[in-house]
Design an enzyme around this catalytic site. Structure first.
Site, PDB file in Angstrom:
ATOM      1  N   ARG A 295      -0.334 -13.236 -27.078  1.00  0.00           N
ATOM      2  CA  ARG A 295       0.106 -11.982 -26.435  1.00  0.00           C
ATOM      3  C   ARG A 295       0.944 -12.227 -25.188  1.00  0.00           C
ATOM      4  O   ARG A 295       1.602 -11.332 -24.678  1.00  0.00           O
ATOM      5  CB  ARG A 295      -1.091 -11.062 -26.132  1.00  0.00           C
ATOM      6  CG  ARG A 295      -2.073 -11.621 -25.132  1.00  0.00           C
ATOM      7  CD  ARG A 295      -3.366 -10.822 -25.087  1.00  0.00           C
ATOM      8  NE  ARG A 295      -3.431  -9.897 -23.977  1.00  0.00           N
ATOM      9  CZ  ARG A 295      -4.562  -9.353 -23.531  1.00  0.00           C
ATOM     10  NH1 ARG A 295      -5.722  -9.634 -24.128  1.00  0.00           N
ATOM     11  NH2 ARG A 295      -4.568  -8.525 -22.528  1.00  0.00           N
TER      12      ARG A 295
ATOM     13  N   ARG B  86     -12.523  -3.790 -15.766  1.00  0.00           N
ATOM     14  CA  ARG B  86     -12.301  -5.232 -15.938  1.00  0.00           C
ATOM     15  C   ARG B  86     -12.857  -5.952 -14.713  1.00  0.00           C
ATOM     16  O   ARG B  86     -12.150  -6.192 -13.737  1.00  0.00           O
ATOM     17  CB  ARG B  86     -10.805  -5.517 -16.099  1.00  0.00           C
ATOM     18  CG  ARG B  86     -10.207  -5.036 -17.417  1.00  0.00           C
ATOM     19  CD  ARG B  86      -8.717  -5.373 -17.490  1.00  0.00           C
ATOM     20  NE  ARG B  86      -8.194  -5.357 -18.837  1.00  0.00           N
ATOM     21  CZ  ARG B  86      -7.545  -4.321 -19.393  1.00  0.00           C
ATOM     22  NH1 ARG B  86      -7.360  -3.215 -18.708  1.00  0.00           N
ATOM     23  NH2 ARG B  86      -7.081  -4.403 -20.622  1.00  0.00           N
TER      24      ARG B  86
ATOM     25  N   GLU C  43     -12.943  -7.920 -30.397  1.00  0.00           N
ATOM     26  CA  GLU C  43     -11.560  -8.349 -30.177  1.00  0.00           C
ATOM     27  C   GLU C  43     -11.247  -9.663 -30.883  1.00  0.00           C
ATOM     28  O   GLU C  43     -10.229 -10.285 -30.614  1.00  0.00           O
ATOM     29  CB  GLU C  43     -11.225  -8.406 -28.686  1.00  0.00           C
ATOM     30  CG  GLU C  43     -12.252  -9.053 -27.813  1.00  0.00           C
ATOM     31  CD  GLU C  43     -11.973  -8.908 -26.311  1.00  0.00           C
ATOM     32  OE1 GLU C  43     -10.884  -8.466 -25.912  1.00  0.00           O
ATOM     33  OE2 GLU C  43     -12.873  -9.273 -25.536  1.00  0.00           O
TER      34      GLU C  43
ATOM     35  N   HIS D 286       0.813  -1.211   0.000  1.00  0.00           N
ATOM     36  CA  HIS D 286       0.000   0.000   0.000  1.00  0.00           C
ATOM     37  C   HIS D 286       0.840   1.251   0.000  1.00  0.00           C
ATOM     38  O   HIS D 286       0.411   2.294  -0.464  1.00  0.00           O
ATOM     39  CB  HIS D 286      -0.979  -0.007   1.174  1.00  0.00           C
ATOM     40  CG  HIS D 286      -2.226  -0.730   0.826  1.00  0.00           C
ATOM     41  ND1 HIS D 286      -2.473  -2.020   1.215  1.00  0.00           N
ATOM     42  CD2 HIS D 286      -3.271  -0.360   0.057  1.00  0.00           C
ATOM     43  CE1 HIS D 286      -3.625  -2.404   0.720  1.00  0.00           C
ATOM     44  NE2 HIS D 286      -4.135  -1.422   0.020  1.00  0.00           N
TER      45      HIS D 286
ATOM     46  N   CYS E  98     -10.563   0.253 -26.291  1.00  0.00           N
ATOM     47  CA  CYS E  98     -10.194   0.180 -24.875  1.00  0.00           C
ATOM     48  C   CYS E  98      -8.937  -0.655 -24.669  1.00  0.00           C
ATOM     49  O   CYS E  98      -8.487  -0.842 -23.545  1.00  0.00           O
ATOM     50  CB  CYS E  98     -11.343  -0.337 -24.023  1.00  0.00           C
ATOM     51  SG  CYS E  98     -11.819  -2.018 -24.441  1.00  0.00           S
TER      52      CYS E  98
ATOM     53  N   ASN F  48      -5.794  -5.490 -27.712  1.00  0.00           N
ATOM     54  CA  ASN F  48      -4.814  -6.458 -27.190  1.00  0.00           C
ATOM     55  C   ASN F  48      -5.116  -7.839 -27.757  1.00  0.00           C
ATOM     56  O   ASN F  48      -4.246  -8.530 -28.287  1.00  0.00           O
ATOM     57  CB  ASN F  48      -4.851  -6.510 -25.665  1.00  0.00           C
ATOM     58  CG  ASN F  48      -4.752  -5.137 -25.037  1.00  0.00           C
ATOM     59  OD1 ASN F  48      -4.229  -4.219 -25.650  1.00  0.00           O
ATOM     60  ND2 ASN F  48      -5.261  -4.981 -23.832  1.00  0.00           N
TER      61      ASN F  48
ATOM     62  N   ARG G  62     -17.303  -4.219 -17.953  1.00  0.00           N
ATOM     63  CA  ARG G  62     -17.225  -5.407 -18.801  1.00  0.00           C
ATOM     64  C   ARG G  62     -17.547  -6.622 -17.955  1.00  0.00           C
ATOM     65  O   ARG G  62     -17.031  -6.778 -16.850  1.00  0.00           O
ATOM     66  CB  ARG G  62     -15.815  -5.545 -19.361  1.00  0.00           C
ATOM     67  CG  ARG G  62     -15.619  -6.881 -20.064  1.00  0.00           C
ATOM     68  CD  ARG G  62     -14.293  -6.987 -20.717  1.00  0.00           C
ATOM     69  NE  ARG G  62     -13.222  -7.268 -19.792  1.00  0.00           N
ATOM     70  CZ  ARG G  62     -11.945  -7.295 -20.147  1.00  0.00           C
ATOM     71  NH1 ARG G  62     -11.595  -7.028 -21.382  1.00  0.00           N
ATOM     72  NH2 ARG G  62     -11.008  -7.582 -19.284  1.00  0.00           N
TER      73      ARG G  62
HETATM   74  C1  PEP Z   1      -8.216  -6.176 -25.099  1.00  0.00           C
HETATM   75  O1  PEP Z   1      -8.183  -7.367 -25.399  1.00  0.00           O
HETATM   76  O2  PEP Z   1      -7.743  -5.265 -25.800  1.00  0.00           O
HETATM   77  C2  PEP Z   1      -8.832  -5.765 -23.819  1.00  0.00           C
HETATM   78  C3  PEP Z   1      -9.042  -4.488 -23.528  1.00  0.00           C
HETATM   79  O3  PEP Z   1      -9.153  -6.735 -22.929  1.00  0.00           O
HETATM   80  P1  PEP Z   1      -8.057  -7.484 -22.000  1.00  0.00           P
HETATM   81  O4  PEP Z   1      -6.744  -6.788 -22.197  1.00  0.00           O
HETATM   82  O5  PEP Z   1      -8.574  -7.393 -20.616  1.00  0.00           O
HETATM   83  O6  PEP Z   1      -8.088  -8.850 -22.587  1.00  0.00           O
HETATM   84 MG    MG Z   2      -9.413  -8.808 -24.295  1.00  0.00          MG
END
Ligand code: PEP
Ligand code: MG
Length: 538
Positions: free
Chosen positions: A462, A293, A428, A188, A499, A451, A329
């Site tokens: 990824r 998230r 996505e 913290h 996002c 992402n 989400r």
């Molecule tokens: C993404 O996939 O770009 C996204 C925002 O979701 P996460 O990174 O939580 O998979």
């Molecule tokens: Mg994602």
């Protein structure tokens, strides 16, 4: 000149004198007592006093660093109320006929090492908190005041470790940076340093002889440079001046619209993972939350969070954002985010496996619990719901059927909710891009998760560090997909945003505006840099 290598937990440059904090000697003696019950009473009185001190600290932190920074003092108050902790103290006093100070210090050590041995990083970091509350109790018992640490001039505060209560009690205007030998990025104190916007380093092996010496904290490299030579000092002074100029300039952008010179407006929101991040969203002046998230609400628990627990989280975020948009989400676990209590079987290829909306549609009882919590919370602010990993219109129709059931049940039970909650999907997967014309007829908005979209478009995991150099979100294929999604959204009159991390890539901000994106949701610290670029555009 001596360069000590450590780890940065919050970036920034600080230049000034080192002040090594010496803590009051809290060594406790074991004393035999004739009347243990008197000691138990002393513990209770000290506990009440400690709780009152913590309440004052909470109020101070709330004013200075907001709710997320203050929350730790609420946790400390709760810890002081914990039955296991108090039972252990009472037990030591009664069975060993010893003084209260000794029983508290022993319990503090035992509990602290128990936490330190846990696997979970979060729980590990709690070891410092138990130590902190025990030290406080000992100080109260032995009449040592409230443990406030005084610094008289602006200094680089160097210490073995800093407890959150010590950090927050310091006069912020006197602290240039925090440097500790111990501590973790999850502690913290690190979180408070970030919230207070003060450079902080951990894992620095300092020695007492450095007290009072001139030094530089380089929050980029994680180094502490003690006794810098003239050239080094000049280099860091220039860097510091740049940093200050940059910060001042960004600060001026607070309260301003994210709009180009010709009047084209972009909605600029922030991404969060917990209620604790909201203060940062507000401090950076995001217009709303573009991605909460929600899986972190599940990841923090040992078992499924109940509807009530989830409701409280979503309600708090909505209330704290006071009418600004909050896009939550729904659960996106699987792949890299595994949760034990979901008992998911091992998969050869989890990124393409049982995850996100697939789990929710397969286990409607889990999905419905979350949806009920979300719709109930919708009464307390401006909540939108977003569904991850969509690949087909069928999935959207299945979601709609479940949402209809949830609404009907809430209505029947007389539980209030907003009927007009905006519902959108994440784009996505390449499949969702290719049928975005059809999906756009079904939902209120699109938010592109770059992402995952990059991962699935380029067929690059990824998570695979080996492929980091070719995981290219700027790939023409990804950019064309984004354009296609925006165009298809607009044809149906709905909005489209990004996002994923790419949204914060300031080298692409201009391009995104030109492509027609309506929204970008980025980490809180990127809000103002992105706004700056948009405002400079024609
Ligand atoms: C993404 O996939 O770009 C996204 C925002 O979701 P996460 O990174 O939580 O998979
Ligand atoms: Mg994602």
């Amino acid at each position: 000149m001596k360069v000590l290598e450590g780890k940065s937990v919050f970036s920034g440059i600080a230049i000034g004198k080192i002040s090594i904090l010496q803590k009051v000697d809290a060594s406790v003696k074991r004393v035999h007592v004739e009347n243990p019950e008197e000691e138990v009473k002393r513990v209770e009185a000290a506990r009440e006093q400690a709780v009152a001190q913590l309440q004052k600290l909470y109020d101070k932190a709330l004013q200075e660093v907001g709710e997320s920074g203050a929350a730790i003092f609420e946790v400390h108050q709760m810890m002081l109320d914990d039955d296991d902790y108090l039972d252990s103290i009472h037990n030591i006093i009664r069975t060993e006929s010893v003084n209260a100070e000794y029983a508290v210090a022993t319990t503090g050590d035992n509990f602290s090492s128990m936490f330190a041995q846990m696997d979970d990083d979060y729980m590990k970091a709690r070891a410092a908190d138990v130590k902190d509350i025990s030290d406080r109790l000992v100080r109260v018992l032995s009449g040592h005041g409230d443990g406030a640490l005084e610094v008289s001039e602006p200094v680089i505060v160097v210490a073995e470790d800093l407890a959150p209560s010590e950090t927050v009690q310091m006069d912020k205007s006197k602290v240039l940076a925090f440097v500790t030998r111990k501590g973790s990025s999850n502690s913290h104190t690190a979180i408070l340093a970030r919230t207070m916007n003060i450079p902080a380093l951990i894992n620095i092996e300092y020695d007492e002889s450095m007290d009072g010496k001139m030094a530089v904290v380089d929050g980029k490299s994680g180094n502490l440079i003690v006794g810098p030579d003239a050239e080094t000092l000049k280099k860091y002074e220039d860097m510091r001046a740049d940093e200050l100029a940059q910060r001042a300039m960004l600060k001026e952008l607070k309260g301003k619209e994210t709009v180009t010179k010709s009047g084209r407006k972009l909605h600029l929101y922030a991404n969060i993972g917990s209620t604790g991040d909201v203060a940062n969203v507000l401090a950076n002046d995001a217009e709303g939350i573009g991605l909460f998230r929600s899986e972190f609400v599940y990841l923090e628990k040992e078992d499924y969070p109940t509807e009530e627990e989830q409701f409280q989280v979503y309600k708090t975020v909505a209330q704290n954002m006071a009418g600004k948009k909050v896009i939550i989400r729904t659960l996106d676990i699987g792949a890299d985010k595994q949760i034990d209590y979901f008992n998911m079987a091992h998969e050869e290829n989890p990124a393409m496996g049982y995850r996100a909306i697939r789990i929710c549609l397969d286990r409607p009882e889990v999905f419905k619990t979350q949806l009920r919590a979300l719709f109930r919370a919708s009464m307390f602010g401006n909540i939108s719901i977003m569904y991850p990993m969509i690949i087909s219109v069928t999935e959207v129709k299945q979601i709609k059927a479940i949402v209809a059931e949830v609404k009907a049940e809430l209505k029947e039970q007389g539980i209030p909710f907003r009927d007009d909650v905006e519902q959108g999907i994440m784009i996505e997967t390449p499949a969702a891009v290719m049928i975005s014309d059809l999906l756009a007829k079904e939902v209120d908005f699109f938010s592109i998760g770059t992402n995952d979209l990059t991962q699935y478009t380029l067929a690059i995991d990824r998570q695979n560090a080996k492929l980091d150099n070719i995981y290219d979100s700027h790939h023409e294929a990804v950019l064309r997909m984004i354009q296609m999604v925006v165009d298809n959204a607009h044809k149906e009159g709905i909005w489209a945003g990004i996002c994923g991390e790419l949204g914060a890539d300031t080298t692409l901000t201009e391009k995104f505006v030109e492509m027609g994106l309506d929204e970008l949701s980025v980490s809180p610290t990127f809000v103002l840099p992105v706004r700056k670029i948009v405002r400079e555009m024609k």
